[in-house]
Design a protein around this motif. Structure first.
Motif, short mmCIF file in Angstrom:
data_model
loop_
_atom_site.label_atom_id
_atom_site.label_comp_id
_atom_site.label_asym_id
_atom_site.label_seq_id
_atom_site.Cartn_x
_atom_site.Cartn_y
_atom_site.Cartn_z
N PHE A 1 -6.28 -13.61 -17.41
CA PHE A 1 -7.50 -13.80 -18.22
C PHE A 1 -7.33 -12.91 -19.56
N ASN A 2 -6.52 -12.25 -19.47
CA ASN A 2 -6.36 -11.41 -20.75
C ASN A 2 -5.55 -12.09 -22.01
N ASP B 1 3.55 -5.22 0.74
CA ASP B 1 4.51 -4.27 0.77
C ASP B 1 5.81 -4.78 1.14
N TYR C 1 -5.20 -16.01 -21.19
CA TYR C 1 -5.76 -17.41 -21.09
C TYR C 1 -7.13 -17.10 -21.28
N ALA C 2 -7.59 -17.81 -22.37
CA ALA C 2 -9.09 -17.70 -22.81
C ALA C 2 -9.88 -18.64 -22.17
N MET D 1 0.83 -1.31 0.00
CA MET D 1 0.03 -0.01 0.02
C MET D 1 1.09 1.20 -0.06
N TYR D 2 0.44 2.36 -0.83
CA TYR D 2 1.19 3.58 -0.85
C TYR D 2 0.36 4.43 -0.80
N ALA E 1 -9.39 -14.28 -25.69
CA ALA E 1 -9.27 -14.10 -24.61
C ALA E 1 -9.74 -12.83 -23.89
N SER E 2 -9.09 -11.77 -24.46
CA SER E 2 -9.46 -10.31 -23.77
C SER E 2 -10.45 -9.87 -24.34
N ARG E 3 -10.87 -10.27 -25.76
CA ARG E 3 -12.27 -9.74 -26.34
C ARG E 3 -11.89 -8.36 -26.89
N LYS F 1 -3.19 -1.57 -9.70
CA LYS F 1 -3.18 -2.89 -8.83
C LYS F 1 -1.87 -3.84 -8.77
N GLN F 2 -1.47 -3.91 -10.09
CA GLN F 2 -0.25 -4.91 -10.57
C GLN F 2 0.85 -4.06 -9.95
N ARG F 3 0.77 -2.86 -9.71
CA ARG F 3 1.93 -1.98 -9.17
C ARG F 3 2.99 -1.63 -10.43
N ILE G 1 0.63 -14.54 -29.20
CA ILE G 1 0.38 -15.87 -29.10
C ILE G 1 -1.16 -15.95 -29.67
N ARG H 1 -16.76 -18.57 -22.42
CA ARG H 1 -17.90 -17.70 -22.15
C ARG H 1 -19.24 -18.35 -22.75
#
Lengths: 272, 789
Positions: free
Chosen positions: B706-707, B127, B709-710, A1-2, A180-182, A39-41, A243, B713
């Motif tokens: 999930f971006n 952290d 790895y499909a 956290m920051y 995957a991402s659409r 969130k992933q920093r 990929i 749906r």
């Protein structure tokens, strides 16, 4: 956290001021790229300046041959707007195909344009519809706006307050989604303008992000149909590869989606 | 059939709390003073740990402790185990490398834990974990089995030379080779069974509490088998003695096999709770799930099948290499051997089978059982083979299968299994009829007029469920028996609690198990509770996996009900002054058949507890327990037909129809069975079209979100057409075969057979992504321009 401050701006000027006062601020619109990155920093900011309550960045209007959409308008608002549907139905349909319902109710046109994700839908439409990007300080032609992956002509702290699209004679959009991402692996917006010119905007496929396919534009200027595209192709060397799709496959997809867009004028087709 | 009993379409009792967000999962649990754990994980696929510097982290806000593997070893915490011994064909035992819960010398996959931070909040722990400095000395990585077996490949464990864990076989190679000599035709295929990430909706989690006053531990964890977890944690990891450890697996949001195993995080939380004197909670995030949940599948196989001039199968040869990842997970060794090779006879009368399996270490996440566990891999080999052979032989795929179907039962296959019952013609005929197989030609022609390519594919799967007879699996190397236990407690007012060793994490046991009791004891479903998932409440049980809870878990309940019923009848006969044999229990009453003499069920129950008037010698109370050890595996089987339409311009596959005709034996609740089949097919279609876990050559997981790895749906799937045929299983008292994995087992080959039929190229691997299909189509001389003409 920051430590992180959240500031909600009520005007463009206030947003600029809050941004400049902070040491490392970021503008928050829909937050669909910014927040996961934080969130992933992978990104760290001390202040988030929320642009979504600025009244001056809202609204949709048609004036002559120009459709103008406020930078703070969500995808849901744009896709459901009778002004947009009436002026450029394919644009409304394209925006209605972005992400899912939750994304469309948070994500904004200004955020999408300013972020210039190479797989975002909006940049292809902005290029094909000869859009003008309006900021708090100037107007920038779409052709000059999208400079590289996630890079735009925006200066530090500059805000996209709205986007004006040239209303075409006809236009269409087709995209092939990443399973995957659409996000689009190839999205093509074709537009025939009232002066007879043709513009083709491509997203999801280019190594440098969204681009205009000039060779297709020239071919379609004489014959605005899929037949005109026979025999022309894109250089895979200019395409992204990952990929999900090699450069060769993406080059093929762009050609196929261009044909689908021409076959679906007035609407948008999304495959997958 | 009653409205609530066996065979009734009862809506799931548990759904109300799940759908309204009232489920109680491990992460919902909180105890006073609870602290939070965050793990320091390896960013490298293979590296030596030079040093770990935690000084800065220890000084950060809220940090209580930073613990490492060295301290664990010093406290005598044991390494993780693999519970099934496999011997290579030369007689040597499998070569297992050490897997400490926290690595102190070497890491072997990205995400492996090397230290843990315990802090007041989750954010503080994370952290501080980021601030732990590890001096890594990188070592070469190897992600795929072919490279791992190659000369000069990086050596991953000192115990396994050349990265070979075992080289195992079943059947006689010389005999099969001899059978091939007389073949009229031999069909050969090379297949990859793609690696999958389980992706249960709820990530793994653990909350450990140590009570110093009683020297007692409580662990809430996401487990499919809490008793096995307790046994392994005490007997092998020395975390706590079994009687001083309570393991609770509350609501668990999906497992698919991945929550069978005991992972490093649970061990560390338990150990750390005593070490720090504070309760410790860890809830994995989705990134940790991708990196550290045991993955599934990952086989490379070459198979050859020999046919005589009448298209009868003479013999079958299979050579498989299985990727085990960096460490041997709990049941990993059994998956590509006794859960795989023993199913290679499929639904067919095959006189001779030889299968060789090499298990190989790579610097990737451990691989273990995932929905189907070996049986999907076997079905994929057999059913891709049957369809391919039919094409090569020029006969219809349905006809080739019929030519070779097993029709007499029991049937002893050459690979251990004794099929007890089945009717493979019935399910195939049902599937062909439901899919209008005969009308496919017209649909294909119509699709062609629209520029689309249609294909149709069949898969006739068999699986072995109801695992398993303890003596049989013991002789094959299992470290445990695979029976199940149950206790039926009838309360003085006649309501009933069933304590089961099975564990429900999506299967609907609270409904189906209650339906069994309702059928047998005439009690309404609302008066029956199913208790599971708590080692302090339930006697030792083996848990839920391998579609075993119906066939084995309910059989144990049935045995306990037998005893309750007998005692209730004896007591009622005494009270009603009738003969025991004339007593019948139904509809909340205990009656003397053919008379109007009766008591309410609750009156008999109360009488058992007041004990004022019991028959001579009868103990008070009405509570009975039972253990059930199955006499055989069960053999669910079925036929699936998939029809696809392919866009030749893009290679995109649209599944236009999917038909499943399954034989699960007796069905308790058709609604729940259909749900299981739907979910299984969705997972199978996911494997066939979408899901592919990809590591790069350096051992980095490319599909880590999930971006990339499909997952399937809803709109990737058609509306399934499912039905059942029924042959009663003779091997358990309820006639149940099991239904939890069938969909995932039967569907991948059906999809791939359909796509390869459509594009006219059999050289296509899962997942059949649009680009792969597009390329295969172009290689076959198809493609957009040609197809459009």
């Amino acid at each position: 956290m920051y430590p992180l401050s959240y500031r909600r701006a009520s005007s463009v000027d206030e947003a600029r001021r809050l941004f400049q006062e902070a040491s490392d601020a970021a503008y928050l619109a829909g937050g669909h790229t910014l927040l996961p990155t934080m969130k992933q920093r992978l990104a760290v900011h001390d202040v988030l300046v929320d642009l979504t309550r600025i009244e001056a960045m809202r609204g949709i209007s048609v004036s002559g041959d120009t459709l103008t959409i406020g930078g703070g308008m969500t995808h849901a608002e744009v896709s459901e707007s009778s002004e947009v549907k009436g002026a450029i139905s394919s644009l409304a349909a394209m925006v209605g195909s972005i992400g899912d319902a939750q994304v469309r109710h948070r994500g904004t046109i200004g955020g999408s344009i300013a972020n210039n994700d190479p797989a975002a839908d909006y940049p292809s439409a902005a290029l094909a519809l000869a859009a003008t990007i309006k900021t708090d300080s100037r107007e920038i032609a779409a052709d000059d706006f999208f400079t590289a992956l996630y890079e735009t002509a925006l200066e530090e702290g500059e805000i996209v307050t709205g986007v004006s699209f040239r209303i075409p004679e006809t236009a269409g959009y087709a995209k092939f989604r990443n399973p995957a991402s659409r996000y689009p692996m190839a999205g093509v917006f074709v537009a025939k303008h009232k002066d007879g010119s043709v513009r083709v905007g491509v997203t999801g496929a280019g190594m440098e992000g969204a681009f205009r396919w000039h060779e297709a534009e020239e071919a379609l200027a004489g014959n605005f149909s899929g037949e005109a595209l026979a025999g022309i192709s894109l250089d895979p060397g200019m395409m992204m590869g990952d990929i999900h799709g090699s450069p060769e496959y993406r080059a093929n997809l762009v050609a196929v989606m261009a044909g689908r867009a021409l076959a679906n004028l007035g609407s948008a087709e999304a495959i997958i | 059939m009653t409205v609530e009993g066996i065979g009734a379409r009862v809506a799931r009792k548990e759904d109300k709390r799940f759908i309204t967000g009232k489920g109680r999962y491990v992460d919902d649990m909180a105890v006073p003073g609870m602290k939070h754990a965050a793990f320091v994980r390896s960013p490298h696929a293979h590296a030596r740990i030079g040093s770990i510097n935690a000084e800065a982290a220890k000084g950060m806000p809220g940090v209580i402790a930073v613990l490492t593997g060295g301290e664990m070893a010093a406290d005598g915490i044991g390494n993780l185990i693999c519970g099934w011994m496999i011997h290579s064909k030369d007689g040597s035992p499998m070569n297992m490398g050490a897997w400490p819960a926290l690595a102190s010398e070497t890491v072997r996959f990205v995400g492996q834990a090397v230290a843990v931070v315990i802090a007041d909040t989750k954010g503080q722990a994370r952290d501080a974990a980021d601030a732990v400095e590890v001096a890594w000395e990188e070592l070469p990585a190897v992600s795929d089995v072919t490279s791992a077996l190659a000369e000069g490949a990086p050596q991953i464990h000192p115990e396994a030379a050349g990265n070979l864990i075992y080289d195992w076989e079943i059947g006689s190679k010389p005999e099969v080779d001899a059978a091939f000599q007389g073949a009229a035709h031999v069909c050969r295929i090379e297949l990859t069974n793609n690696r999958l990430v389980p992706n249960a909706m709820e990530p793994r989690a653990a909350l450990a509490q140590y009570d110093a006053a009683d020297d007692h531990f409580t662990l809430w964890t996401t487990s499919q088998n809490p008793h096995t977890a307790r046994l392994v944690l005490s007997a092998f990891y020395n975390v706590a003695p079994e009687h001083k450890l309570r393991v609770i697996a509350p609501d668990v949001g999906g497992g698919f096999g991945s929550k069978i195993y005991i992972y490093p995080e649970e061990i560390v939380c338990l150990w750390a709770s005593k070490k720090t004197g504070e309760p410790v909670k860890w809830t994995g995030d989705r990134s940790e799930a991708f990196l550290t949940d045991a993955h599934g599948r990952d086989h490379v196989t070459v198979a050859e099948m020999a046919f005589d001039a009448n298209n009868k199968i003479l013999g079958f040869k299979i050579d498989t290499i299985a990727n085990f990842g960096a460490y041997m997970s709990l049941f990993s060794s059994a998956v590509p051997t006794y859960l795989y090779a023993t199913l290679l006879s499929g639904q067919y009368d095959i006189p001779l089978i030889h299968c060789n399996v090499r298990a190989v270490y790579t610097t990737t996440a451990p691989v273990d059982a995932y929905r189907g566990a070996g049986r999907p891999e076997a079905t994929y080999v057999v059913e891709r083979m049957m369809e391919t052979a039919a094409r090569e032989l020029g006969v219809s795929p349905a006809e080739l299968r019929r030519t070779n179907f097993i029709r007499e039962f029991p049937h002893q296959t050459p690979v251990i299994m004794m099929y007890d019952a089945g009717d493979y013609d019935a399910s195939l005929n049902a599937a062909l009829a439901a899919s209008d197989y005969d009308g496919f030609g017209a649909r294909k022609a119509e699709a062609e007029r629209r520029g689309k390519l249609r294909g149709i594919g069949i898969s006739c799967y068999i699986e072995a469920c109801g695992i398993a007879p303890s003596k049989a699996v013991g002789s094959l190397g299992a470290g445990v028996g695979l029976w199940e236990s149950a206790e039926v407690r009838v309360n003085p007012v006649g309501t009933i609690e069933v304590l089961t060793g099975s564990h429900s994490h999506g299967q609907g046991h609270e409904t189906t198990f209650a339906q069994l009791v309702a059928s047998r004891l005439g009690v309404p479903l609302d008066n029956i509770s199913i208790v599971h998932g708590d080692t302090d409440k339930v006697q030792f049980g083996m848990g839920t996996y391998g579609s075993r809870s119906g066939a084995v878990g309910m059989s144990a309940i049935s045995k306990a009900i037998d005893k309750v019923e007998a005692k209730a009848k004896k007591l009622a006969a005494h009270l009603l002054e009738a003969s025991e044999g004339d007593i019948e229990i139904a509809d909340g009453e205990v009656r003397v058949a053919g008379t109007d003499k009766k008591l309410g069920w609750h009156e008999v129950c109360l009488a058992a507890y007041t004990a004022h008037n019991l028959p001579d010698g009868m103990e008070p109370g009405l509570k009975e327990g039972a253990f059930y050890d199955p006499t055989n595996f069960t053999f669910p089987a079925g036929a699936y037909v998939c029809e696809v339409e392919i866009d030749p311009d893009t290679g995109h596959t649209d599944i236009v129809s999917f038909v499943a005709a399954d034989d699960f034996g007796r069905i308790i609740n058709p609604l729940i069975v259909e749900g299981q089949v739907h979910g299984g097919i969705a997972q199978g279609i996911g494997q066939a079209l979408l899901e592919g876990c990809v590591y790069d050559e350096g051992g980095q997981l490319i599909t880590a979100t999930f971006n990339d790895y499909a997952m399937p749906r809803a709109h990737d799937l058609p509306s399934f057409n499912v039905s059942t045929t029924e042959t009663i299983c003779p091997s358990n008292p309820l006639g149940i075969k099991g239904c939890g994995e069938a969909g995932a087992i039967g569907s991948p080959p059906a999809v791939m057979n359909a796509i390869t039929d459509a594009i006219g190229n059999n050289d296509l691997s899962m997942p059949a992504t649009p680009e792969k299909v597009w390329r295969a189509l172009r290689a076959a001389g198809g493609g957009m321009r040609e197809a459009a003409e």
